[in-house]
Design a protein around this motif. Structure first.
Motif: not given
Length: 510
Positions: A63, A115, A118, A229-231, A237
């Motif tokens: 992420g 967000l 991604v 994954s995402c930030n 994360y």
């Protein structure tokens, strides 16, 4: 007749289980394998992220990417073994080449409030490399004590009341006796009364003074990981990785005992292969708790890997008269005996923390916990294989893994890296290969102790195209036993193993 015999034997073997509690344990190990950047830092990148290899340690590290990445790594691996047994020291080594990783990360910048990104990634890695060559030899007489693998063979006869004049195909088809005992009988190592004529304390038989052992291993565990994954607001994360594993491991071993005075001997050869597939999941999170600080900490949990495996085995016993009996002769077509079973590895937990010093340096420390004693062998119908699982609980213990890594940037293009791992022993001090299933014909086993790994690395980054290299040296001691017998003296060889790797990576970020 032989076709019918083999059909009955196969059905019996399929209901027996895996051969022993030791062989499946090798699939729990998770070596420091991946990109040269990852290896150069000793695999300690769980909270730093931004390397595709963290897909298998802390998935949230993907992420942190802000650009796409494609990378490939290859490694040259050498293992050197030294074994001191009965006053004799023997060295052996093996070199192999592997593609260690091939993967890509694709970044999607979001316009959705908190967000930020991604990301998705996929990566192939050579999780374990089993290429190895091991040799040892030594005296079977020490301070007037004589010891021999034949004591274990005698125990099989004694416990099962197995006499030579009763052995016929009915005994094979009923699967009433251990295969090793049957091999001993059909190879002429017993007299007409069923007694082992070569027992060391029988002055008229084989009086073994020396033994030799050789094994050659190949194969490994390959894994493909897919990640999302995402930030979230550059502060949190999150990541999920699903891994699919493929196992292919083969070992040939040969054990011999010699009577130097009468020129007598016997040899036991074993062929063993295990193959199959497994699946697991890994969940991770990284947090940057302070808005104006680069300090981050990470947590990750790995589910067990659920393996579906098949063992294929065969063995040959060669007696002093040169007559050999091979278990593959039973069906007349040279087929191995086989057994299907399931294997569930333990849960794995990871904690990490990192700090970045502007653009000049970064450090990461990790702790990982895995309890080997909780691994389970199961029948294909889901029931536990109780004797072998009891052995695992008695022999194994929790393992603690400590990793630390550092990165130093030199100018805009060059970087240097270093790392260290300390891995505690997975075996208890009194671990032994105790339970023998009917198809188990190899008596030897190895108890591994703590491992220390040191790594060094360097890299060059042109802006998009980058090159990395790393060196890894893993050092471990172990005890090799040619058998275990509860009633007699059990000698062991002291093993020193050094595994070194040169890893090279080339990647492109865009």
């Amino acid at each position: 007749m032989k076709k019918t015999l083999f059909a009955i034997l196969s059905a019996a073997v399929l209901n027996v289980s895996a051969q022993n509690s030791y062989d499946p344990l090798r699939f729990i190990d998770d070596d420091v394998v991946g990109t040269a950047r990852f290896v150069g830092m000793g695999g300690a990148m769980g909270a730093l992220g931004t390397d595709i290899s963290v897909i298998s340690t802390n998935p949230a590290g993907i992420g942190l990417y802000r650009s796409n990445d494609i990378v490939m790594s290859a490694g040259l691996n050498t293992i050197k073994n030294k074994c001191d047994f009965g006053g004799v020291s023997v060295n052996s080594d093996k070199t192999s080449f592997n593609i260690d990783n091939l993967g890509a990360v694709f970044v999607s910048e979001m316009n959705a409030g908190a967000l930020k990104f991604v990301n998705v990634a996929a990566n192939y890695r050579r999780r374990n490399n089993f290429a190895n060559r091991f040799e040892t030899a030594g005296a079977l007489v020490n301070d007037g004590l004589h010891f021999s693998q034949q004591y274990k063979l005698f125990e099989l006869y004694e416990n099962d009341d197995m006499y030579a004049d009763y052995l016929d195909y009915t005994d094979y088809t009923s699967f009433s006796f251990p295969w090793l005992g049957l091999l001993t009988s059909t190879s002429g190592l017993v007299d007409e009364n069923g007694a082992l004529i070569y027992l060391p304390d029988n002055p008229d038989g084989l009086y073994p003074t020396m033994m030799e052992y050789y094994s050659k291993e190949k194969g490994g565990v390959n894994e493909v990981d897919v990640n999302i994954s995402c930030n979230i607001n550059d502060r949190v994360y999150l990541g999920l990785t699903v891994g699919a594993s493929y196992v292919d491991y083969t070992r040939f071993s040969e054990y011999s005992e010699f009577d130097e005075f009468n020129n007598n001997y016997y040899t036991l050869q074993n062929n063993y292969n295990v193959s199959g597939t497994g699946i697991n999941m890994k969940l991770g999170a990284i947090f940057r708790p302070f808005e104006y600080s680069p300090f981050k900490f990470g947590v990750a949990v790995h589910t067990p890997t659920w393996y579906s495996l098949t063992d294929r085995t065969s063995a040959t016993m060669i007696g002093t008269d040169g007559y050999a009996f091979d278990t593959r002769d039973v069906d007349g077509y040279g087929s191995d005996c086989f057994v299907d079973y399931d294997y569930v590895t333990p849960w794995r937990f990871n904690l990490s923390a990192s700090y970045t010093f502007d653009r000049y340096a970064a450090v990461n420390a990790e702790y990982e916990y895995v309890d080997y004693s909780s691994a389970k062998l199961k029948y294909t119908d889901g029931g536990e294989i109780s004797p072998l699982n009891e052995d695992i609980e008695a022999n194994m213990k929790a393992q603690h893994i400590f990793r630390v890594g550092a990165l130093f940037n030199i100018g805009d293009n060059f970087s240097l890296r270093c790392g260290y791992n300390h891995i505690t022993a997975p075996f208890r001090n009194d671990a032994v290969k105790f339970s023998m299933m009917y198809t188990d014909t190899n008596l030897e086993f190895t108890n591994k102790y703590e491992t220390n790994i040191v790594t060094l690395g360097a890299g060059y980054n042109s802006g998009k195209l980058y090159f990395d290299m790393a060196y890894k040296l893993a050092m471990q001691k172990a005890d090799f036993y040619n058998y275990y017998d509860s009633d007699y003296y059990n000698p062991c060889g002291e093993v020193t193993a050094e595994r070194s790797s040169f890893v090279f990576s080339v990647g492109y970020r865009f």
